[in-house]
Design a protein around this motif. Structure first.
Motif, mmCIF file in Angstrom:
data_model
loop_
_atom_site.group_PDB
_atom_site.id
_atom_site.type_symbol
_atom_site.label_atom_id
_atom_site.label_comp_id
_atom_site.label_asym_id
_atom_site.label_seq_id
_atom_site.Cartn_x
_atom_site.Cartn_y
_atom_site.Cartn_z
ATOM 1 N N ILE A 133 0.647 -1.133 -0.086
ATOM 2 C CA ILE A 133 0.151 0.058 0.076
ATOM 3 C C ILE A 133 0.863 1.392 0.052
ATOM 4 N N ALA A 134 1.953 1.310 0.867
ATOM 5 C CA ALA A 134 2.643 2.514 0.761
ATOM 6 C C ALA A 134 3.488 2.494 -0.509
ATOM 7 N N SER A 135 4.019 1.529 -1.122
ATOM 8 C CA SER A 135 4.532 1.730 -2.472
ATOM 9 C C SER A 135 3.493 2.051 -3.635
ATOM 10 N N LEU A 136 2.488 1.852 -3.566
ATOM 11 C CA LEU A 136 1.359 2.234 -4.492
ATOM 12 C C LEU A 136 1.083 3.902 -4.344
ATOM 13 N N THR A 137 1.145 4.271 -3.051
ATOM 14 C CA THR A 137 1.113 5.628 -2.804
ATOM 15 C C THR A 137 2.339 6.558 -3.226
ATOM 16 N N VAL A 138 3.128 5.765 -2.760
ATOM 17 C CA VAL A 138 4.719 6.629 -3.209
ATOM 18 C C VAL A 138 4.989 6.539 -4.789
ATOM 19 N N ALA A 139 4.716 5.577 -5.091
ATOM 20 C CA ALA A 139 4.927 5.525 -6.919
ATOM 21 C C ALA A 139 4.018 6.387 -7.517
ATOM 22 N N PHE A 140 2.704 6.664 -6.898
ATOM 23 C CA PHE A 140 1.862 7.632 -7.658
ATOM 24 C C PHE A 140 2.267 8.909 -7.311
ATOM 25 N N VAL A 141 2.920 9.345 -6.204
ATOM 26 C CA VAL A 141 3.272 10.635 -5.870
ATOM 27 C C VAL A 141 4.402 10.860 -6.736
ATOM 28 N N ILE A 142 5.289 10.178 -6.597
ATOM 29 C CA ILE A 142 6.672 10.262 -7.303
ATOM 30 C C ILE A 142 6.350 10.349 -8.788
ATOM 31 N N ALA A 143 5.422 9.415 -9.290
ATOM 32 C CA ALA A 143 5.637 9.472 -10.826
ATOM 33 C C ALA A 143 4.542 10.622 -11.263
ATOM 34 N N SER A 144 3.776 11.116 -10.683
ATOM 35 C CA SER A 144 2.915 12.340 -10.881
ATOM 36 C C SER A 144 3.747 13.458 -10.826
ATOM 37 N N TYR A 145 4.776 13.608 -9.622
ATOM 38 C CA TYR A 145 5.619 14.511 -9.777
ATOM 39 C C TYR A 145 6.466 14.661 -10.842
ATOM 40 N N ILE A 146 7.175 13.582 -11.177
ATOM 41 C CA ILE A 146 8.199 13.467 -12.490
ATOM 42 C C ILE A 146 7.269 13.928 -13.498
ATOM 43 N N THR A 147 6.365 13.473 -13.825
ATOM 44 C CA THR A 147 5.538 13.789 -15.229
ATOM 45 C C THR A 147 4.750 14.736 -15.294
ATOM 46 N N ASN A 148 4.731 15.765 -14.270
ATOM 47 C CA ASN A 148 3.711 16.966 -14.315
ATOM 48 C C ASN A 148 2.156 16.379 -14.539
ATOM 49 N N ARG A 149 1.870 15.321 -13.808
ATOM 50 C CA ARG A 149 0.509 14.838 -13.620
ATOM 51 C C ARG A 149 0.082 14.347 -14.815
ATOM 52 N N SER A 150 0.694 13.802 -15.811
ATOM 53 C CA SER A 150 0.071 13.127 -16.972
ATOM 54 C C SER A 150 0.058 11.765 -16.561
ATOM 55 N N MET A 151 -1.366 11.433 -16.749
ATOM 56 C CA MET A 151 -1.967 10.122 -16.035
ATOM 57 C C MET A 151 -1.582 8.980 -17.129
ATOM 58 N N ASN A 152 -1.197 9.206 -18.225
ATOM 59 C CA ASN A 152 -0.870 8.315 -19.244
ATOM 60 C C ASN A 152 0.410 7.883 -18.858
ATOM 61 N N THR A 153 1.330 8.683 -18.473
ATOM 62 C CA THR A 153 2.730 8.361 -18.207
ATOM 63 C C THR A 153 2.852 7.702 -16.830
ATOM 64 N N VAL A 154 1.999 8.292 -15.649
ATOM 65 C CA VAL A 154 1.830 7.777 -14.445
ATOM 66 C C VAL A 154 1.452 6.174 -14.546
#
Length: 125
Positions: free
Chosen positions: A12-33
């Motif tokens: 659960i922590a990895s899903l949350t952290v992965a979403f936060v970091i991926a959305s930060y890296i990609t400027n909230r592009s949901m396809n790339t996340v």
């Protein structure tokens, strides 16, 4: 705390952290996340499973402080791996630095909860 509970907390922590970091890296592009999730979910699950097995064997130690100290060895290894620039594996498409950062944070959270549950086992009553 059982190893299966540690795996669930880490997942659960990895899903949350992965979403936060991926959305930060990609400027909230949901396809790339979503692509980050597709590429890195299986390596994250493998690392979390190995951590749960490691914590299961750490339960066999009698010394609580040694157990707590040894529980953060996987975190230290993942932090060292994530500091280096680029990790590429031929059969995994993508850079594994993202995976090691996500696993380091989620394993640190789950191992901290595991260590605290070893020191305070009756705190939930």
């Amino acid at each position: 705390m059982k190893a299966s509970t540690t795996f669930l907390v880490g997942f659960i922590a990895s899903l949350t952290v992965a979403f936060v970091i991926a959305s930060y890296i990609t400027n909230r592009s949901m396809n790339t996340v979503g692509m980050y999730f597709v590429v890195s979910l299986i390596p994250i699950l493998i690392i979390l499973t190995m951590n749960s097995i490691y914590l299961f064997f750490l339960n066999l130690l009698k010394n609580k402080s040694l157990r707590s100290l040894l529980s953060f060895i996987p975190v230290a290894i993942l932090v060292i791996l994530s500091i280096e620039g680029s990790k590429r594996v031929s059969f995994i498409e993508g850079n594994l630095v993202f995976t090691t950062i996500v696993c380091a944070i989620s394993i640190a959270i789950s191992n901290l909860i595991w260590s605290l549950s070893r020191y305070y086992p009756d705190s939930n009553k």
